[in-house]
Design an enzyme around this catalytic site. Structure first.
Site, PDB file in Angstrom:
ATOM      1  N   ASP A  33       0.851  -1.192   0.000  1.00  0.00           N
ATOM      2  CA  ASP A  33       0.000   0.000   0.000  1.00  0.00           C
ATOM      3  C   ASP A  33       0.890   1.247   0.000  1.00  0.00           C
ATOM      4  O   ASP A  33       1.924   1.302   0.666  1.00  0.00           O
ATOM      5  CB  ASP A  33      -0.910   0.002   1.244  1.00  0.00           C
ATOM      6  CG  ASP A  33      -2.061   0.988   1.110  1.00  0.00           C
ATOM      7  OD1 ASP A  33      -3.205   0.530   0.988  1.00  0.00           O
ATOM      8  OD2 ASP A  33      -1.806   2.219   1.103  1.00  0.00           O
ATOM      9  N   ILE A  34       0.483   2.256  -0.740  1.00  0.00           N
ATOM     10  CA  ILE A  34       1.259   3.489  -0.871  1.00  0.00           C
ATOM     11  C   ILE A  34       1.254   4.301   0.427  1.00  0.00           C
ATOM     12  O   ILE A  34       2.144   5.112   0.657  1.00  0.00           O
ATOM     13  CB  ILE A  34       0.699   4.320  -2.060  1.00  0.00           C
ATOM     14  CG1 ILE A  34       1.773   5.231  -2.654  1.00  0.00           C
ATOM     15  CG2 ILE A  34      -0.562   5.094  -1.680  1.00  0.00           C
ATOM     16  CD1 ILE A  34       1.381   5.813  -4.010  1.00  0.00           C
ATOM     17  N   ASN A  91     -12.784  -3.195   2.697  1.00  0.00           N
ATOM     18  CA  ASN A  91     -13.796  -2.157   2.815  1.00  0.00           C
ATOM     19  C   ASN A  91     -14.776  -2.259   1.650  1.00  0.00           C
ATOM     20  O   ASN A  91     -14.360  -2.538   0.525  1.00  0.00           O
ATOM     21  CB  ASN A  91     -13.137  -0.776   2.807  1.00  0.00           C
ATOM     22  CG  ASN A  91     -12.244  -0.555   4.010  1.00  0.00           C
ATOM     23  OD1 ASN A  91     -12.624  -0.878   5.126  1.00  0.00           O
ATOM     24  ND2 ASN A  91     -11.051  -0.037   3.796  1.00  0.00           N
ATOM     25  N   GLN A  98     -14.767   2.313   1.192  1.00  0.00           N
ATOM     26  CA  GLN A  98     -13.961   1.809   0.082  1.00  0.00           C
ATOM     27  C   GLN A  98     -13.654   2.989  -0.841  1.00  0.00           C
ATOM     28  O   GLN A  98     -14.558   3.707  -1.264  1.00  0.00           O
ATOM     29  CB  GLN A  98     -14.740   0.738  -0.689  1.00  0.00           C
ATOM     30  CG  GLN A  98     -13.979   0.174  -1.885  1.00  0.00           C
ATOM     31  CD  GLN A  98     -14.759  -0.929  -2.607  1.00  0.00           C
ATOM     32  OE1 GLN A  98     -15.893  -1.260  -2.225  1.00  0.00           O
ATOM     33  NE2 GLN A  98     -14.170  -1.487  -3.638  1.00  0.00           N
ATOM     34  N   HIS A 104     -10.386  -5.505  -3.397  1.00  0.00           N
ATOM     35  CA  HIS A 104      -9.064  -5.763  -2.819  1.00  0.00           C
ATOM     36  C   HIS A 104      -9.225  -6.083  -1.351  1.00  0.00           C
ATOM     37  O   HIS A 104     -10.185  -5.647  -0.713  1.00  0.00           O
ATOM     38  CB  HIS A 104      -8.138  -4.546  -2.990  1.00  0.00           C
ATOM     39  CG  HIS A 104      -8.705  -3.259  -2.487  1.00  0.00           C
ATOM     40  ND1 HIS A 104      -9.661  -2.552  -3.180  1.00  0.00           N
ATOM     41  CD2 HIS A 104      -8.473  -2.554  -1.350  1.00  0.00           C
ATOM     42  CE1 HIS A 104      -9.980  -1.463  -2.506  1.00  0.00           C
ATOM     43  NE2 HIS A 104      -9.281  -1.444  -1.387  1.00  0.00           N
ATOM     44  N   HIS A 106      -6.953  -5.764   2.271  1.00  0.00           N
ATOM     45  CA  HIS A 106      -5.764  -5.249   2.937  1.00  0.00           C
ATOM     46  C   HIS A 106      -5.249  -6.362   3.832  1.00  0.00           C
ATOM     47  O   HIS A 106      -6.025  -7.026   4.524  1.00  0.00           O
ATOM     48  CB  HIS A 106      -6.110  -4.063   3.844  1.00  0.00           C
ATOM     49  CG  HIS A 106      -6.699  -2.887   3.130  1.00  0.00           C
ATOM     50  ND1 HIS A 106      -6.017  -1.716   2.915  1.00  0.00           N
ATOM     51  CD2 HIS A 106      -7.935  -2.690   2.602  1.00  0.00           C
ATOM     52  CE1 HIS A 106      -6.793  -0.848   2.285  1.00  0.00           C
ATOM     53  NE2 HIS A 106      -7.970  -1.415   2.085  1.00  0.00           N
TER      54      HIS A 106
END
Ligand code: 5GP
Length: 120
Positions: A33-34, A91, A98, A104, A106
């Protein structure tokens, strides 16, 4: 909700935007994740145009559902999270907050993760 092929994860899957890849197979792509919320914060996406769990579980072929779930397990194992433990979270929609409309999960780990939900 219709799938929007210009969403950021679609662009990452097409290789138009770079990512820090952790795992890839025919069914899934995983990358960091960024904006990590834990020492390990990895996103795992199915390869297919699905907005959400509702969309994916209703419309994806069984092979992709199985491959995606197996990939999530493999990523957790390969990141060494199996023994210390980790959290999977997905989410959905407005209440779930979301923000990217490509399914996706996490995967969080690397520290004690605390309560499951923040109280408001
Ligand atoms: P959501 O809010 O939809 O559950 O999660 C979206 C996640 O995608 C967020 O944690 C956000 O930091 C991450 N994210 C958004 N844009 C990018 C990007 O361009 N690259 C990466 N690696 N992560 C992103």
């Amino acid at each position: 909700m219709a799938y929007d092929r210009s969403n950021i994860f679609a662009r990452i899957l097409r290789g138009e935007i770079p990512c820090k890849k952790v795992y890839e197979d025919a069914f899934a792509l995983a990358f960091h994740d960024i904006n990590p919320q834990a020492p390990v914060h990895v996103l795992v996406l199915p390869k297919g145009e699905y907005v959400s769990w509702a969309d994916f579980s209703a419309n994806a072929p069984d092979t992709l559902i199985a491959g995606y779930v197996r990939a999530i397990g493999k990523v957790a194992r390969e990141l060494g999270l199996e023994a210390p433990g980790y959290r999977i979270l997905s989410n959905a929609g407005e209440d779930g907050q979301q923000t990217v409309a490509h399914l996706h999960v996490h995967l969080f780990g690397g520290r004690k993760l605390g309560a499951m939900l923040v109280k408001h």
